[in-house]
Design a protein around this motif. Structure first.
Motif, PDB file in Angstrom:
ATOM      1  N   GLN A 162      41.150  43.165  39.035  1.00  0.00           N
ATOM      2  CA  GLN A 162      41.052  43.483  37.610  1.00  0.00           C
ATOM      3  C   GLN A 162      39.781  42.899  37.007  1.00  0.00           C
ATOM      4  OE1 GLN A 162      44.705  42.624  35.415  1.00  0.00           O
ATOM      5  NE2 GLN A 162      45.881  42.892  37.289  1.00  0.00           N
ATOM      6  N   ALA A 163      39.435  41.681  37.433  1.00  0.00           N
ATOM      7  CA  ALA A 163      38.210  41.057  36.931  1.00  0.00           C
ATOM      8  C   ALA A 163      36.986  41.858  37.360  1.00  0.00           C
ATOM      9  CB  ALA A 163      38.113  39.620  37.438  1.00  0.00           C
ATOM     10  N   ALA A 164      36.984  42.310  38.609  1.00  0.00           N
ATOM     11  CA  ALA A 164      35.857  43.104  39.097  1.00  0.00           C
ATOM     12  C   ALA A 164      35.741  44.419  38.326  1.00  0.00           C
ATOM     13  CB  ALA A 164      36.016  43.374  40.594  1.00  0.00           C
ATOM     14  N   LEU A 165      36.875  45.014  37.965  1.00  0.00           N
ATOM     15  CA  LEU A 165      36.835  46.233  37.154  1.00  0.00           C
ATOM     16  C   LEU A 165      36.176  45.961  35.808  1.00  0.00           C
ATOM     17  CD1 LEU A 165      40.326  47.944  37.681  1.00  0.00           C
ATOM     18  CD2 LEU A 165      38.118  48.644  38.608  1.00  0.00           C
ATOM     19  N   GLN A 166      36.538  44.836  35.182  1.00  0.00           N
ATOM     20  CA  GLN A 166      35.936  44.507  33.891  1.00  0.00           C
ATOM     21  C   GLN A 166      34.433  44.306  34.015  1.00  0.00           C
ATOM     22  OE1 GLN A 166      37.863  41.249  31.891  1.00  0.00           O
ATOM     23  NE2 GLN A 166      39.753  42.383  31.532  1.00  0.00           N
ATOM     24  N   LEU A 167      34.002  43.815  35.167  1.00  0.00           N
ATOM     25  CA  LEU A 167      32.576  43.582  35.383  1.00  0.00           C
ATOM     26  C   LEU A 167      31.860  44.826  35.895  1.00  0.00           C
ATOM     27  CD1 LEU A 167      32.830  40.043  37.020  1.00  0.00           C
ATOM     28  CD2 LEU A 167      32.074  40.574  34.696  1.00  0.00           C
ATOM     29  N   GLY A 168      32.611  45.905  36.097  1.00  0.00           N
ATOM     30  CA  GLY A 168      32.007  47.151  36.552  1.00  0.00           C
ATOM     31  C   GLY A 168      31.687  47.191  38.029  1.00  0.00           C
ATOM     32  N   ASP A 169      32.226  46.248  38.796  1.00  0.00           N
ATOM     33  CA  ASP A 169      31.969  46.198  40.238  1.00  0.00           C
ATOM     34  C   ASP A 169      33.115  46.905  40.956  1.00  0.00           C
ATOM     35  OD1 ASP A 169      31.379  45.634  42.850  1.00  0.00           O
ATOM     36  OD2 ASP A 169      31.011  43.491  42.541  1.00  0.00           O
ATOM     37  N   MET A 170      33.013  48.220  41.046  1.00  0.00           N
ATOM     38  CA  MET A 170      34.108  49.012  41.588  1.00  0.00           C
ATOM     39  C   MET A 170      34.338  48.754  43.076  1.00  0.00           C
ATOM     40  SD  MET A 170      35.261  50.548  39.013  1.00  0.00           S
ATOM     41  CE  MET A 170      34.790  50.976  37.344  1.00  0.00           C
ATOM     42  N   ALA A 171      33.267  48.542  43.812  1.00  0.00           N
ATOM     43  CA  ALA A 171      33.418  48.321  45.252  1.00  0.00           C
ATOM     44  C   ALA A 171      34.191  47.032  45.526  1.00  0.00           C
ATOM     45  CB  ALA A 171      32.044  48.277  45.918  1.00  0.00           C
ATOM     46  N   THR A 172      33.835  45.960  44.801  1.00  0.00           N
ATOM     47  CA  THR A 172      34.558  44.697  44.966  1.00  0.00           C
ATOM     48  C   THR A 172      36.003  44.843  44.514  1.00  0.00           C
ATOM     49  OG1 THR A 172      32.537  43.405  44.676  1.00  0.00           O
ATOM     50  CG2 THR A 172      34.620  42.269  44.277  1.00  0.00           C
ATOM     51  N   ALA A 173      36.210  45.596  43.433  1.00  0.00           N
ATOM     52  CA  ALA A 173      37.571  45.823  42.946  1.00  0.00           C
ATOM     53  C   ALA A 173      38.406  46.540  43.999  1.00  0.00           C
ATOM     54  CB  ALA A 173      37.537  46.631  41.656  1.00  0.00           C
ATOM     55  N   ALA A 174      37.826  47.545  44.640  1.00  0.00           N
ATOM     56  CA  ALA A 174      38.559  48.285  45.667  1.00  0.00           C
ATOM     57  C   ALA A 174      38.956  47.364  46.820  1.00  0.00           C
ATOM     58  CB  ALA A 174      37.708  49.445  46.181  1.00  0.00           C
ATOM     59  N   THR A 175      38.035  46.510  47.224  1.00  0.00           N
ATOM     60  CA  THR A 175      38.337  45.568  48.309  1.00  0.00           C
ATOM     61  C   THR A 175      39.458  44.618  47.906  1.00  0.00           C
ATOM     62  OG1 THR A 175      36.057  45.657  49.116  1.00  0.00           O
ATOM     63  CG2 THR A 175      37.381  43.767  49.777  1.00  0.00           C
ATOM     64  N   ALA A 176      39.389  44.104  46.672  1.00  0.00           N
ATOM     65  CA  ALA A 176      40.400  43.154  46.203  1.00  0.00           C
ATOM     66  C   ALA A 176      41.768  43.816  46.102  1.00  0.00           C
ATOM     67  CB  ALA A 176      39.984  42.580  44.848  1.00  0.00           C
ATOM     68  N   PHE A 177      41.816  45.024  45.563  1.00  0.00           N
ATOM     69  CA  PHE A 177      43.099  45.719  45.464  1.00  0.00           C
ATOM     70  C   PHE A 177      43.667  46.012  46.854  1.00  0.00           C
ATOM     71  CE2 PHE A 177      41.633  47.249  41.110  1.00  0.00           C
ATOM     72  CZ  PHE A 177      42.480  46.386  40.438  1.00  0.00           C
TER      73      PHE A 177
END
Length: 267
Positions: A162-177
């Motif tokens: 969720q934090a990565a989404l707020q920062l606009g880092d979609m690739a990191t968000a996908a990995t975290a999810f």
């Protein structure tokens, strides 16, 4: 009797509060004055008059049980008036569980900055997770990541996504999810990152087929046979035309299936 009721979390009757007030008046200056004063103050809070009980505290004095009653049973109005502290006010010295409960309630009321103050410093994993959730409500993804540190739980991974989404880092968000086991969140973030290869490997059949058109997975070509002396003959125009038509039909089918999943825009 009143002290036992308070310890058990039982609501104290107004008559008991009145009796303790009278007893306190009779014992001013006596050895038991402070004990009776504390019992009266806590009974007042246990009867529902939490604001009045806090008003009886001497300047600079603390009563952890009063704060616990505020956290457990105080109304939202009392919480707002007592727990939203000025920036220069020192935090009361309270058990971690009480601080966490106050922070959670303030966060649930949408008062993330006020809640964050009660989590300083975040000493346990539960505190770190709560601090991250509070930071996310403040739309501060970077602070959320700092609060999470290197926590490796699935809950931490979901918050990190969720934090990565707020920062606009979609690739990191996908990995975290993905680490959190949230396949839907991973798919959505992968779409945002336009990671078609990852989407083509997902379990969502409609998106998988559509993404495969943009990032088709191909097996590596087998090594050439020692007996092979010449490349295969190129396909003729008719064969190439059939391949194009087949590809176009597959694309139409994939896009049609995908459009069925996407809600129509309101007029």
């Amino acid at each position: 009797m009143a002290e036992q009721q308070i310890s058990a979390g039982v609501e104290v009757a107004p008559q008991t509060v009145t009796a303790l007030a009278a007893l306190l008046k009779e014992n001013r200056g006596a050895p038991d004055e402070l004990r009776i004063e504390s019992a009266h103050r806590r009974a007042l809070a246990a009867s529902g008059e939490i604001d009045a009980a806090f008003a009886l505290l001497a300047p600079g004095a603390e009563d952890a049980l009063l704060w616990q009653m505020l956290a457990d049973r105080g109304g939202d109005g009392s919480l707002l008036s007592l727990a939203v502290l000025p920036d220069d006010a020192a935090l009361p010295d309270l058990p971690v569980a009480v601080r966490r409960k106050i922070a959670t309630r303030l966060s649930d009321l949408g008062l993330a900055p006020a809640a964050a103050r009660w989590l300083e410093p975040a000493e346990t994993e539960a505190d770190q997770l709560l601090a991250a959730r509070v930071a996310l409500k403040q739309k501060d993804g970077q602070a959320a990541l700092q609060s999470l540190g290197d926590l490796g739980s699935a809950e931490a991974a979901a918050l990190r996504g969720q934090a990565a989404l707020q920062l606009g880092d979609m690739a990191t968000a996908a990995t975290a999810f993905g680490e959190a086991g949230d396949s839907l969140g991973q798919l959505r973030a992968s779409r945002g990152a336009e990671d078609w290869l990852a989407i083509a490997r997902s379990d969502d059949e409609a998106w998988k087929a559509a993404a495969g058109l943009l990032a088709p997975e191909q097996d590596p070509a087998p090594p050439a046979s020692p007996d092979a002396t010449a490349p295969p003959e190129p396909a003729g125009p008719l064969a190439r035309g059939r391949a194009v038509l087949a590809g176009s039909a597959a694309a139409r089918e994939a896009l049609a299936a995908l459009l069925q999943q996407v809600p129509a825009e309101p007029p």
